[in-house]
Design an enzyme around this catalytic site. Structure first.
Site, short mmCIF file in Angstrom:
data_model
loop_
_atom_site.label_atom_id
_atom_site.label_comp_id
_atom_site.label_asym_id
_atom_site.label_seq_id
_atom_site.Cartn_x
_atom_site.Cartn_y
_atom_site.Cartn_z
CB THR A 101 -3.14 -5.76 -2.15
OG1 THR A 101 -3.02 -4.48 -2.76
CG2 THR A 101 -3.69 -5.58 -0.75
CD GLN B 23 -12.21 3.94 3.30
OE1 GLN B 23 -13.03 3.13 3.69
NE2 GLN B 23 -12.07 5.13 3.86
CB CYS B 24 -13.12 0.00 -3.67
SG CYS B 24 -14.66 0.76 -3.18
CG ASP C 55 7.88 -10.58 11.14
OD1 ASP C 55 7.46 -11.67 11.53
OD2 ASP C 55 7.17 -9.71 10.59
CB SER C 56 8.06 -8.52 6.01
OG SER C 56 6.70 -8.72 6.19
CB SER C 57 5.96 -6.53 11.03
OG SER C 57 4.94 -7.37 10.56
CB THR D 155 3.49 -12.80 3.10
OG1 THR D 155 3.11 -13.13 4.43
CG2 THR D 155 4.02 -14.02 2.38
CG ASP D 156 2.92 -10.03 7.79
OD1 ASP D 156 2.15 -10.83 7.22
OD2 ASP D 156 3.29 -10.16 8.97
CB THR E 5 6.88 -17.48 7.15
OG1 THR E 5 6.18 -16.57 7.99
CG2 THR E 5 6.48 -18.88 7.50
N1 ASP Z 1 5.20 -12.11 9.76
C1 ASP Z 1 5.82 -12.76 8.62
C2 ASP Z 1 6.52 -11.67 7.81
O1 ASP Z 1 5.89 -10.97 7.09
C3 ASP Z 1 4.79 -13.45 7.81
C4 ASP Z 1 5.32 -14.09 6.56
O2 ASP Z 1 6.49 -14.24 6.34
O3 ASP Z 1 4.50 -14.51 5.76
O4 ASP Z 1 7.72 -11.56 7.93
#
Ligand code: ASP
Length: 345
Positions: free
Chosen positions: A168, A280-281, A60-62, A92-93, A16
């Site tokens: 995280t 998982q915590c 996109d970081s995904s 951020t992802d 983003t």
């Molecule tokens: N989907 C975006 C990414 O991780 C979200 C972000 O940038 O915050 O690339």
């Protein structure tokens, strides 16, 4: 002062933070890097020499894969002598995975590598991009007696600097998107940036940067839930080429006491598959053997992940499996903190 002082390399991977709204239709599109100064006129006032290298295309970081971590590590290696610090702009992802991976790959790091991003695109009015980026640049160039104040791979977001491999993503909405549940912040940015030096790791300056890029992706995360079936566990533990498992267990590292479950785990560890126990915590640590429900895991050859994040454990396993061939070497390194990623008591 050498002519290289206060020089920062910005590595734009995407996310983003690298977007702006197209005024004609409102759609988000990547910004033009040659016009970065237009979005951030403050950059000029810093007096810092800034060079940007964008990934083409921005991602996109995904979509980040280990090849992206390797490319980032290479860029840092190739430009290491020329810059005081590095700022990685990243979605951020999966930022916490990338920061964790880089912390293992950049051995003997003595310069800051600061990941940052934004919840709103850089070209939008209320964007958090500007503050995040400018503060990350300031942190990346902060020095005392010629030494970087934070020679670590970190994530800076909103007003807090975290150790990357302790972080995280916690919030998909708020500007405060990250947390480090098991390790204190390394700095807080208010009117001044306050560094908490006792929590910052300082390397032996006589050691040279060593970039280690081998990654092995043959791992799986198994998240336990009440009712998980033998069929599921069996299928996952018998994935061809599988080398390691992050077992996300309950509470302080507990799991069902079913015989079939024990047998499946034992069979896998006998076949040389590493199984690491991660609670998982978000906060707290695995304590193997504290309850009867984790004694079985010890007996099945499961290792403790202590208070590691899932992101750090996944990337640590990929890194160790890529870099070391002996299972004993890998087990030994799983039992220690390599670069501050966990607390072993
Ligand atoms: N989907 C975006 C990414 O991780 C979200 C972000 O940038 O915050 O690339």
């Amino acid at each position: 002062m050498s002519e290289n002082k206060n020089a920062v390399l910005l590595i734009f991977t995407g996310g983003t933070i690298s977007m702006s709204e197209d005024p004609s239709n409102g759609a988000l599109r990547p910004i033009d890097f040659n016009r970065l100064q237009e979005y951030l006129p403050e950059l000029k006032q810093t007096g810092i020499r800034i060079k940007s290298i964008p990934f083409l295309p921005l991602i996109d970081s995904s979509d980040v894969q280990p090849a992206v971590w390797q490319r980032m590590a290479e860029l840092i290696q190739e430009n290491y002598d020329e810059f005081d610090g590095f700022v990685v702009l990243h979605g951020t992802d999966t930022m916490a995975f990338s920061a964790s991976a880089l912390s293992f790959m950049l051995e003997n790091l003595s310069k800051p590598v600061i990941f940052t991003g934004a919840q709103l695109p850089i070209g939008m009015m209320r964007s958090d991009a500007k503050e995040n980026l400018l503060t990350a640049i300031e942190i990346a160039t902060a020095q005392e007696n010629g030494q970087a104040i934070v020679p670590e791979v970190c994530i800076f977001f909103e007003d807090t600097l975290f150790r990357g491999n302790r972080t995280t993503k916690k919030n998909a909405e708020h500007f405060s998107a990250f947390n480090s549940y098991n390790y204190p912040a390394l700095a807080k940015a208010g009117v001044h940036i306050k560094y908490f030096r006792s929590y910052i790791h300082y390397p032996d300056p006589s050691n040279q940067l060593r970039v280690r890029k081998q990654i092995d992706q043959n791992i799986v995360i198994i998240k336990l839930f009440p009712g998980i079936s033998q069929q599921t566990i069996h299928a996952l533990l018998n994935i061809p080429e599988l080398k390691a498992v992050v077992l996300e267990s309950f509470g302080s590292g507990n799991a069902p006491r079913r015989t079939w479950f024990y047998n499946e785990l034992k069979d896998a560890t006998n076949r040389g598959i590493l199984i690491v126990n991660k609670t998982q915590c978000s906060t707290g640590s695995v304590e193997m053997g504290r309850y009867e429900t984790s004694l079985n895991l010890v007996n099945a050859g499961v290792l403790s992940g202590y208070d590691c994040t899932t992101e750090a454990l996944v990337t640590k396993l990929m890194f160790l499996l890529g870099e070391y061939s002996s299972i004993d070497d890998i087990k030994q390194r799983l039992s220690i903190s390599i670069c501050g990623e966990m607390t072993v008591n």
